[in-house]
Design a protein around this motif. Structure first.
Motif, PDB file in Angstrom:
ATOM      1  N   LYS A 185       0.815  -1.210   0.000  1.00 54.04           N
ATOM      2  CA  LYS A 185       0.000   0.000   0.000  1.00 54.04           C
ATOM      3  C   LYS A 185       0.858   1.274   0.000  1.00 54.04           C
ATOM      4  O   LYS A 185       0.364   2.354  -0.337  1.00 54.04           O
ATOM      5  N   SER A 186       2.127   1.145   0.389  1.00 52.96           N
ATOM      6  CA  SER A 186       3.024   2.307   0.416  1.00 52.96           C
ATOM      7  C   SER A 186       3.846   2.448  -0.862  1.00 52.96           C
ATOM      8  O   SER A 186       4.478   3.486  -1.070  1.00 52.96           O
ATOM      9  N   GLN A 188       3.002   2.830  -3.940  1.00 49.20           N
ATOM     10  CA  GLN A 188       2.553   3.880  -4.850  1.00 49.20           C
ATOM     11  C   GLN A 188       3.082   5.240  -4.415  1.00 49.20           C
ATOM     12  O   GLN A 188       3.525   6.042  -5.242  1.00 49.20           O
ATOM     13  N   LYS A 189       3.058   5.517  -3.105  1.00 46.05           N
ATOM     14  CA  LYS A 189       3.596   6.783  -2.602  1.00 46.05           C
ATOM     15  C   LYS A 189       5.108   6.866  -2.810  1.00 46.05           C
ATOM     16  O   LYS A 189       5.643   7.924  -3.173  1.00 46.05           O
ATOM     17  N   ALA A 192       5.790   7.584  -6.410  1.00 48.89           N
ATOM     18  CA  ALA A 192       5.556   9.006  -6.685  1.00 48.89           C
ATOM     19  C   ALA A 192       6.687   9.859  -6.115  1.00 48.89           C
ATOM     20  O   ALA A 192       7.113  10.853  -6.730  1.00 48.89           O
ATOM     21  N   LEU A 193       7.184   9.469  -4.927  1.00 43.72           N
ATOM     22  CA  LEU A 193       8.304  10.181  -4.327  1.00 43.72           C
ATOM     23  C   LEU A 193       9.537  10.108  -5.215  1.00 43.72           C
ATOM     24  O   LEU A 193      10.216  11.128  -5.446  1.00 43.72           O
ATOM     25  N   ARG A 332       6.633  15.566   0.449  1.00 44.97           N
ATOM     26  CA  ARG A 332       5.351  16.212   0.724  1.00 44.97           C
ATOM     27  C   ARG A 332       4.409  16.106  -0.478  1.00 44.97           C
ATOM     28  O   ARG A 332       3.203  15.877  -0.325  1.00 44.97           O
ATOM     29  N   LYS A 333       4.965  16.260  -1.682  1.00 42.80           N
ATOM     30  CA  LYS A 333       4.134  16.124  -2.879  1.00 42.80           C
ATOM     31  C   LYS A 333       3.599  14.705  -3.028  1.00 42.80           C
ATOM     32  O   LYS A 333       2.513  14.500  -3.584  1.00 42.80           O
ATOM     33  N   ALA A 334       4.379  13.734  -2.553  1.00 41.17           N
ATOM     34  CA  ALA A 334       3.956  12.327  -2.661  1.00 41.17           C
ATOM     35  C   ALA A 334       3.009  11.913  -1.540  1.00 41.17           C
ATOM     36  O   ALA A 334       2.569  10.768  -1.500  1.00 41.17           O
ATOM     37  N   GLY A 335       2.716  12.833  -0.608  1.00 39.74           N
ATOM     38  CA  GLY A 335       1.785  12.527   0.468  1.00 39.74           C
ATOM     39  C   GLY A 335       2.434  12.119   1.757  1.00 39.74           C
ATOM     40  O   GLY A 335       1.750  11.720   2.704  1.00 39.74           O
ATOM     41  N   LEU A 336       3.766  12.206   1.834  1.00 42.45           N
ATOM     42  CA  LEU A 336       4.477  11.871   3.060  1.00 42.45           C
ATOM     43  C   LEU A 336       4.763  13.151   3.845  1.00 42.45           C
ATOM     44  O   LEU A 336       4.779  14.253   3.305  1.00 42.45           O
ATOM     45  N   GLN A 338       3.073  14.837   5.916  1.00 41.10           N
ATOM     46  CA  GLN A 338       1.993  15.843   5.987  1.00 41.10           C
ATOM     47  C   GLN A 338       1.744  16.196   7.448  1.00 41.10           C
ATOM     48  O   GLN A 338       0.748  15.828   8.045  1.00 41.10           O
TER      49      GLN A 338
END
Length: 343
Positions: A185-186, A188-189, A192-193, A332-336, A338
């Motif tokens: 599940k991680s 994908q992030k 993206a990172l 941060r752009k990848a959703g980490l 936050q």
């Protein structure tokens, strides 16, 4: 922020530091391999090559172009650098002699000064002479160190070229291995990172290359107009110093121009001061635009990261500082990360 995240960040920073020290040839090879990846994909899709053949051709093209540039420009620049560094101690010895003459002339002028003022002036002049003497010794040691480091540079270059071939071939496998370290599940992030990080880092490197290339061209043109010897080598020295925080081009051009003005060479001395002003104004106008568009971070953030990295780690921190900011922005752009404060 959990302890696991803190440990992960600490290990990442340690790995980044190692990459910029002992792992420098492999880091450069990785950057080149990522840069060559679009060419590999073109060969594989257009000419239906397998990965090994496409990577071999692209890496060979890069090697041929790099060796060709070194043969055309590198030999000339190195020859000028060696000749320039041999001459530099003579310049400082002349400056040392000029200071001695000034001291002898000044003694007849301040004989009627108060004793405290005479002692202060003599200490200042003696300190200046001692500084010049130390600089001559340092420059001589630098020339010897440069000559002794040539075998190590050759080994670095060979390892770098071999690593380019290997990483260009195994780049997809390396990415898959990195993603396999994370939960499904991680992934994908993390993917993206990595994509955001690739764009940001290449944007940063592209912006620095553009700024350095433009500064080199302006410096070279100015030195040619002033008819200065060894223009290729001196322009390269200006670029190297300009990369360092705090120092900048003024660390080379201003003392040099001031020395020439004091020794009577007004044309070249004033020209070097004007060249410094032109480069400074040009960079202040162009740098925020290029850096902001290429990386996506503000010029103030870039300046702070450069200075803090330099103070904490040294010269290597000049590169690590901005990269830490870039990694954080990409995360941060990848959703980490936050992280928000709640009052």
């Amino acid at each position: 922020m959990s302890i696991k995240t803190i440990v992960f960040i600490g290990l990442g920073l340690l790995l980044l530091y190692l990459f910029f020290t002992v792992g420098a040839p492999f880091l450069l090879a990785l950057i080149v391999a990522i840069f060559l990846e679009p060419l590999n994909q073109l060969f594989m899709k257009r000419f239906r090559m397998n990965r090994l053949l496409a990577a071999t051709i692209s890496s060979s093209l890069f090697t041929i172009i790099l060796i060709g540039l070194i043969a055309l420009l590198g030999v000339k620049v190195v020859a000028e650098l060696i000749a320039f560094f041999k001459k530099v101690p003579n310049y400082f010895e002349d400056a040392n002699g000029m200071v001695d003459d000034l001291m002898n002339q000044a003694q007849s002028l301040y004989q009627n000064f108060p004793p405290d003022a005479i002692e202060t002036l003599e200490n200042w002049l003696m300190g200046l002479t001692s500084t010049l003497t130390k600089m001559v010794g340092t420059l001589s040691n630098t020339v010897i160190a440069f000559a002794s480091s040539i075998p190590g540079m050759f080994i670095f270059f060979i390892v770098f070229l071999v690593a380019v071939y290997m990483m260009s071939f195994s780049l997809p496998t390396m990415k898959t291995t990195i993603l396999s370290l994370f939960e499904e599940k991680s992934q994908q992030k993390v993917d993206a990172l990595l994509n955001n990080l690739k764009k940001s880092i290449f944007g940063f490197l592209r912006s620095q290359f553009i700024l350095s290339a433009l500064t080199y061209i302006i410096s070279l043109i100015g030195l040619l107009v002033l008819n200065v010897k060894y223009p290729l080598a001196i322009a390269l020295l200006i670029i190297i110093v300009d990369i360092m925080p705090i120092l900048g081009t003024g660390s080379v051009l201003v003392p040099w121009g001031s020395y020439l003005i004091l020794t009577g060479n007004l044309y070249v001395g004033v020209g070097l001061i004007i060249l410094f002003l032109v480069i400074t104004v040009f960079r202040r106008i162009v740098e925020p635009k290029i850096l902001g568009d290429s990386v996506g971070i503000g010029s103030l953030s870039a300046l702070i990261s450069l200075y803090v990295g330099f103070k904490l780690v040294g010269v290597i921190g000049v590169f690590i500082g901005p990269l830490v900011v870039i990694i954080y922005m990409a995360a941060r752009k990848a959703g980490l990360f936050q992280m928000k404060f709640k009052l």
